[in-house]
Design an enzyme around this catalytic site. Structure first.
Site, PDB file in Angstrom:
ATOM      1  CG  HIS A   1     -19.236   8.506   3.441  1.00  0.00           C
ATOM      2  ND1 HIS A   1     -18.646   7.318   3.061  1.00  0.00           N
ATOM      3  CD2 HIS A   1     -20.206   8.196   4.337  1.00  0.00           C
ATOM      4  CE1 HIS A   1     -19.232   6.325   3.718  1.00  0.00           C
ATOM      5  NE2 HIS A   1     -20.180   6.827   4.500  1.00  0.00           N
TER       6      HIS A   1
ATOM      7  CG  ASN B   1     -14.198  10.901   0.673  1.00  0.00           C
ATOM      8  OD1 ASN B   1     -14.213  10.640  -0.521  1.00  0.00           O
ATOM      9  ND2 ASN B   1     -14.775  10.136   1.592  1.00  0.00           N
TER      10      ASN B   1
ATOM     11  NE  ARG C   1      -3.873  -0.498   2.264  1.00  0.00           N
ATOM     12  CZ  ARG C   1      -5.062  -0.573   1.670  1.00  0.00           C
ATOM     13  NH1 ARG C   1      -5.559   0.454   1.031  1.00  0.00           N
ATOM     14  NH2 ARG C   1      -5.765  -1.691   1.693  1.00  0.00           N
TER      15      ARG C   1
HETATM   16  C1  GRF Z   1     -20.958   8.093  -5.032  1.00  0.00           C
HETATM   17  O1  GRF Z   1     -22.037   7.509  -4.325  1.00  0.00           O
HETATM   18  C2  GRF Z   1     -20.074   8.779  -4.037  1.00  0.00           C
HETATM   19  O2  GRF Z   1     -20.763   9.205  -2.876  1.00  0.00           O
HETATM   20  C3  GRF Z   1     -19.113   7.724  -3.635  1.00  0.00           C
HETATM   21  O3  GRF Z   1     -18.848   7.018  -4.848  1.00  0.00           O
HETATM   22  C4  GRF Z   1     -20.082   6.976  -5.610  1.00  0.00           C
HETATM   23  C5  GRF Z   1     -19.794   7.134  -7.083  1.00  0.00           C
HETATM   24  O4  GRF Z   1     -19.273   8.410  -7.301  1.00  0.00           O
HETATM   25  N1  GRF Z   1     -17.936   8.308  -3.052  1.00  0.00           N
HETATM   26  P1  GRF Z   1     -18.865   8.924  -8.802  1.00  0.00           P
HETATM   27  O5  GRF Z   1     -20.100   8.810  -9.671  1.00  0.00           O
HETATM   28  O6  GRF Z   1     -17.766   7.998  -9.305  1.00  0.00           O
HETATM   29  O7  GRF Z   1     -18.437  10.328  -8.591  1.00  0.00           O
END
Ligand code: GRF
Length: 195
Positions: free
Chosen positions: A108, A106, A64
């Site tokens: 969420h 971020n 990682r």
């Molecule tokens: C979304 O639900 C976001 O909240 C989470 O990833 C999902 C897809 O996001 N973090 P995106 O369409 O790739 O921006």
């Protein structure tokens, strides 16, 4: 303010962030970086004229730290001042989050601190919650735990599935994240609360 946006999938939040950084907005996108070459958002970023790159985490078997070192190299090469995680599905170690403390956001898909981690919509439905939503927060070493900069709430409706709720929340994500980024890049720290 030069913003690197990290994605793993379609990048719908990335698209809205890139579109928002125009005119008198104090930030501009300098990089869209994915953890695999086949992330759909890379093509969208290229269409919008944003430099792209990918660092395939699978190339760093178990390492990682080595993966994150490569991420850091690419992010630095593009002169990034801050990072927006947008559907980025890799957990970042404390070493990386410390490098970017106070400069990494971020989004969420839950009303944190409720439902950290995955399957947030199904968990809210199963719990019988009346509402759900999304949160933009500063990223710290603890997963989905940093200072909250903005939240948007939506109702959970009778008959909702995880998919119908996710779609309702995603609409709000697309408005909340750009609003929080603009405020953050302007140096303001007042929290946004909608719905
Ligand atoms: C979304 O639900 C976001 O909240 C989470 O990833 C999902 C897809 O996001 N973090 P995106 O369409 O790739 O921006």
């Amino acid at each position: 303010m030069r913003v690197a946006i990290l994605i793993s999938g379609g990048g719908s939040n990335m698209v809205r962030l890139v579109e928002s950084m125009a005119g008198d907005h104090p930030a501009r996108p300098c990089l869209v970086l994915a953890n695999s070459a086949d992330a759909g958002g890379l093509a969208k970023a290229q269409e919008m004229g944003v430099p792209t790159a990918h660092v395939d985490h699978r190339r760093f078997k178990g390492g990682r730290e080595a993966f994150e070192k490569e991420l850091q190299n690419v992010i630095e090469e593009h002169g990034s001042d801050m990072i927006c995680l947008a559907g980025f599905m890799r957990v970042l170690t404390e070493g990386f989050t410390r490098l970017w403390e106070g400069r990494m956001l971020n989004i969420h898909p839950s009303l944190l601190p409720k439902y950290k981690g995955l399957d947030t919509h199904q968990r809210a439905i199963d719990a019988g919650d009346a509402e759900a939503g999304c949160t933009v927060h500063e990223v710290t070493a603890r997963l989905d735990d940093g200072p909250i900069l903005g939240q948007a709430r939506v109702p959970i409706l009778a008959g909702d599935t995880a998919e119908t709720l996710a779609a309702r929340v995603l609409e709000q994500e697309h408005k909340l994240y750009p609003a929080v980024l603009r405020r953050f890049a302007s140096g303001e720290r007042g929290r946004i609360d909608w719905g």
